[in-house]
Structure formats: C-alpha cells, structure tokens
Scaffold this motif. Structure first.
Motif, PDB file in Angstrom:
ATOM      1  N   ILE A  46       0.834  -1.211   0.000  1.00  9.16           N
ATOM      2  CA  ILE A  46       0.000   0.000   0.000  1.00  9.16           C
ATOM      3  C   ILE A  46       0.869   1.263   0.000  1.00  9.16           C
ATOM      4  CG2 ILE A  46      -0.273   0.023   2.529  1.00  9.16           C
ATOM      5  CD1 ILE A  46      -3.035   0.929   0.014  1.00  9.16           C
ATOM      6  N   LEU A 117      -2.718  -6.201  -4.697  1.00  9.21           N
ATOM      7  CA  LEU A 117      -3.406  -5.120  -3.984  1.00  9.21           C
ATOM      8  C   LEU A 117      -4.784  -4.927  -4.599  1.00  9.21           C
ATOM      9  CD1 LEU A 117      -2.607  -2.850  -1.799  1.00  9.21           C
ATOM     10  CD2 LEU A 117      -2.549  -1.349  -3.792  1.00  9.21           C
ATOM     11  N   GLN A 121      -8.744  -1.258  -1.803  1.00  6.38           N
ATOM     12  CA  GLN A 121      -7.711  -0.678  -0.932  1.00  6.38           C
ATOM     13  C   GLN A 121      -7.148   0.592  -1.561  1.00  6.38           C
ATOM     14  OE1 GLN A 121      -5.601  -4.699  -0.871  1.00  6.38           O
ATOM     15  NE2 GLN A 121      -4.875  -3.757   1.029  1.00  6.38           N
ATOM     16  N   GLN A 124      -9.070   4.158  -1.890  1.00  2.46           N
ATOM     17  CA  GLN A 124      -9.167   5.062  -0.740  1.00  2.46           C
ATOM     18  C   GLN A 124      -8.079   6.131  -0.764  1.00  2.46           C
ATOM     19  OE1 GLN A 124      -9.030   2.357   2.553  1.00  2.46           O
ATOM     20  NE2 GLN A 124     -10.924   1.338   1.938  1.00  2.46           N
TER      21      GLN A 124
END
Ligand SMILES: Cc1cc2nc3c(=O)[nH]c(=O)nc-3n(C[C@H](O)[C@H](O)[C@H](O)COP(=O)(O)O)c2cc1C
Length: 131
Positions: A46, A117, A121, A124
């Motif tokens: 991330i 990923l 996720q 955002q």
C-alpha cells in the motif's frame, strides 16, 4: 505464466491498453518513451500505491523514494513487485482527457505470490492529480 520468473513473452499478438490522464507527470514521460513497464502491486504494498498514486512526479522524485532496478530495455522495475510486464508502445491515441497507450508485451515476470493489492484498498487513496 505459472512456475516463476519469465523474461520473454511468447504470445506477441496480445495487446494491452494503459490509459494515462493528461494531468499526470507520467504522461509527459510516457509520451517520449518507446516502452512502458506495468506493475501488479502485492497486497502488502500500500505504501507503493500511496507513493505512485498519491504523489505526483511534478513535486516528488518517486524513484528516489523506492527500491528499483533497471529491467529490460532499461525500464525501471520496482523491487517490491515480482509481477509486471513490459510492452512496446505501438500506438498513442487521445481518449478524452486521457491518452491510451497500446502495448505489445515483450517481457514479463510472475515471481512471487498472486496476492495483488485490491482496487478497494487503492481507491481510498487521494490521487496526486485530479483524474
Ligand atoms: C486507485 C487509483 C487508480 C488510478 N488509476 C489511474 C489511471 O488509470 N490512469 C491515470 O492516469 N491515473 C490514475 N490514477 C491517478 C494517478 O496515479 C495520480 O494522479 C498520480 O498522483 C499521478 O502521478 P504523476 O503526476 O507523477 O503521474 C489513479 C490513482 C489511484 C489512487
């Protein structure tokens, strides 16, 4: 491409389209390039998504803030991403406020797991530029 790292692509007839916003620094780099590398981020990456999706190269040298190495044809390959492909740019076409790059893959890797990923996720994150 199961079974680990591969560096040449057999199915040259396959094509991919990557669309890049005309707001983005990446477009100005890609417009002068002959090839692009496309990475599939691992689920745990991330921070990389935040760096590349949430910052702009207009203000930040992203490649000084992550680990990478020179891959095929000198393309930058992110060390944290075992899954990527590199493609020759066959065509650039304006599609509204994006430019579509038609890619012919010439090299790829699927080293590492398949835990990519998820979009929920990444969505955002606040983009470094408006889309
Ligand atoms: C989940 C997510 C998906 C994105 N998808 C794209 C995309 O397909 N094309 C694009 O041009 N920008 C996309 N962006 C926006 C850019 O990644 C973002 O504006 C980035 O800061 C641009 O950096 P640059 O100016 O260095 O190119 C996306 C951002 C996020 C968070």
């Amino acid at each position: 491409m199961p079974g680990g790292l591969r560096h040449s692509v057999q199915h040259r007839s396959r094509r991919f389209i990557v669309c890049i916003s005309d707001k983005n620094h990446t477009l100005r780099v890609a417009a002068r390039a002959q090839a692009l590398a496309v990475h599939f981020l691992p689920a745990m990456a991330i921070d990389l998504a935040r760096l590349f999706g949430g910052e702009t190269g207009d203000h930040v040298d992203k490649f000084s803030l992550c680990q990478w190495h020179a891959g095929p044809r000198g393309l930058p390959i992110l060390d944290q991403c075992g899954r990527w492909f590199a493609g020759s740019i066959l065509e650039q076409r304006a599609v509204g406020d994006h430019v579509a790059f038609v890619l012919e893959p010439f090299a790829a890797s699927n080293d590492g797991g398949t835990d990519t990923l998820a979009f929920h996720q990444a969505k955002q994150l606040s983009p470094g530029h408006e889309a």
